[in-house]
Design an enzyme around this catalytic site. Structure first.
Site, mmCIF file in Angstrom:
data_model
loop_
_atom_site.group_PDB
_atom_site.id
_atom_site.type_symbol
_atom_site.label_atom_id
_atom_site.label_comp_id
_atom_site.label_asym_id
_atom_site.label_seq_id
_atom_site.Cartn_x
_atom_site.Cartn_y
_atom_site.Cartn_z
ATOM 1 N N SER A 7 -8.211 -28.353 -35.208
ATOM 2 C CA SER A 7 -7.552 -27.119 -35.648
ATOM 3 C C SER A 7 -8.561 -26.213 -36.340
ATOM 4 C CB SER A 7 -6.427 -27.440 -36.630
ATOM 5 O OG SER A 7 -5.997 -26.236 -37.239
ATOM 6 N N HIS A 30 -7.343 -26.159 -31.114
ATOM 7 C CA HIS A 30 -5.988 -25.933 -31.627
ATOM 8 C C HIS A 30 -5.985 -24.675 -32.493
ATOM 9 C CE1 HIS A 30 -1.927 -27.380 -32.696
ATOM 10 N NE2 HIS A 30 -2.186 -26.964 -33.928
ATOM 11 N N ASP A 32 -3.685 -22.280 -34.804
ATOM 12 C CA ASP A 32 -2.441 -22.223 -35.577
ATOM 13 C C ASP A 32 -2.086 -20.779 -35.905
ATOM 14 O OD1 ASP A 32 -1.640 -24.997 -36.027
ATOM 15 O OD2 ASP A 32 -3.569 -25.190 -37.054
ATOM 16 N N MET A 34 0.580 -18.265 -37.591
ATOM 17 C CA MET A 34 1.647 -18.275 -38.607
ATOM 18 C C MET A 34 2.011 -16.842 -38.975
ATOM 19 S SD MET A 34 0.077 -21.121 -41.161
ATOM 20 C CE MET A 34 -0.616 -22.647 -40.550
ATOM 21 N N HIS A 63 -0.519 -23.067 -31.118
ATOM 22 C CA HIS A 63 0.674 -23.561 -31.808
ATOM 23 C C HIS A 63 1.307 -22.389 -32.552
ATOM 24 C CE1 HIS A 63 2.071 -26.361 -35.386
ATOM 25 N NE2 HIS A 63 3.097 -25.810 -34.752
ATOM 26 N N MET A 65 3.754 -20.830 -34.911
ATOM 27 C CA MET A 65 4.675 -21.050 -36.032
ATOM 28 C C MET A 65 5.201 -19.683 -36.423
ATOM 29 S SD MET A 65 2.371 -23.880 -38.025
ATOM 30 C CE MET A 65 0.902 -23.401 -37.119
ATOM 31 N N MET A 136 5.257 -32.661 -35.548
ATOM 32 C CA MET A 136 4.564 -32.373 -36.810
ATOM 33 C C MET A 136 4.607 -33.599 -37.719
ATOM 34 S SD MET A 136 3.447 -29.348 -36.415
ATOM 35 C CE MET A 136 2.653 -29.339 -38.029
ATOM 36 N N ASP A 174 0.362 -33.522 -35.196
ATOM 37 C CA ASP A 174 -0.362 -32.486 -35.941
ATOM 38 C C ASP A 174 -0.050 -32.601 -37.422
ATOM 39 O OD1 ASP A 174 -1.545 -30.139 -36.842
ATOM 40 O OD2 ASP A 174 -0.236 -28.792 -35.697
ATOM 41 N N GLY A 175 -1.113 -32.848 -38.208
ATOM 42 C CA GLY A 175 -0.975 -32.839 -39.660
ATOM 43 C C GLY A 175 -1.416 -34.141 -40.297
ATOM 44 N N GLY A 176 -2.482 -34.060 -41.086
ATOM 45 C CA GLY A 176 -2.940 -35.234 -41.837
ATOM 46 C C GLY A 176 -3.558 -36.326 -40.984
ATOM 47 N N SER A 197 -8.812 -30.638 -41.204
ATOM 48 C CA SER A 197 -9.773 -30.999 -42.250
ATOM 49 C C SER A 197 -10.601 -32.227 -41.891
ATOM 50 C CB SER A 197 -9.074 -31.171 -43.604
ATOM 51 O OG SER A 197 -7.775 -31.629 -43.453
#
Ligand code: DX5
Ligand code: ZN
Length: 214
Positions: A7, A30, A32, A34, A63, A65, A136, A174-176, A197
């Site tokens: 991402s 990816h 994002d 928003m 993606h 959002m 997610m 997606d996420g963490g 990250s």
């Protein structure tokens, strides 16, 4: 084979071309998007997709959002998106179907996304018309959040739906996602892992991408 979709939300936006070049051993980029309404944050949009398109050979995994994505999906396709995913919570079922049809009419791949509180069954109305389902594993809106391991039964359930009804559909999380949490995602049936990250904070980005493949 497990695919990695770094991402760019965790990239340096002043050096996006450089930071996209750094992930060339990945499978997708990816992106994002928003709008400050569907999620409490604003990121990047159509002009940025257009600018980064010529900088990489990798498919752009966009993606969305945003509220009522049917309004904008064609513009994202024209800007160079290869895969466009829309949240099932972002509009009526009818309008999500319309958004997916518009993406396909542009010759691109379409997908649906579910937020943590949305059940697995919410993807069923769309299962036969998507090339990707995204689950997610954090509340959408921000990078760097803690992985929600309690989403794994939902990933496993959607893997069962996919295998039974649309076996070529990709299942993305997606996420963490990091070198530890990637393993449980893969074990539960995900085949595409988004990581922001974990990729961009790594000292050696190609090594980290390889590590995330499990
Ligand atoms: C969150 C975004 C994610 C985010 C992931 O709303 O959809 O793609 O960038 O970031 P990490 O991998 O840091 O959790
Ligand atoms: Zn994302």
């Amino acid at each position: 084979m497990i695919k990695i979709s770094p991402s760019i939300l965790s990239a340096d936006f002043a050096n996006l071309g450089r930071d996209i070049a750094r992930i060339e051993s990945a499978d997708y980029v990816h992106v994002d998007v928003m709008d400050g309404l569907f999620v409490p944050n604003i990121s990047i949009g159509i002009p940025v997709v257009k600018s980064i398109r010529p900088t990489t050979q990798l498919p752009l995994d966009v993606h969305l959002m945003i509220e009522k994505p049917v309004r904008y999906v064609e513009q994202f396709c024209d800007a160079g998106a290869d895969i466009v995913t829309c949240h099932v919570e972002s509009d009526t079922e009818e309008n999500i179907h319309a958004a997916l049809a518009k993406i396909h009419a542009k010759g691109k791949k379409a997908g649906v996304v579910v937020k943590p509180k949305t059940p697995a069954s919410a993807v069923l109305p769309f299962l036969n018309e998507v090339e990707m389902i995204l689950v997610m594993t954090v509340e959408p809106g921000f990078g760097g959040q803690k992985f929600m391991a309690d989403m794994m039964p939902k990933v496993a359930q959607i893997r069962q739906y996919i295998d039974a009804m649309n076996p070529t559909c990709e299942l993305e999380v997606d996420g963490g996602v990091d070198p530890v949490t990637c393993k449980v995602c893969i074990a539960n049936g995900a085949n595409v892992l988004v990581a922001g990250s974990a990729v961009y904070k790594a000292e050696n980005i190609p090594a980290r991408i390889a590590e995330l493949r499990g």
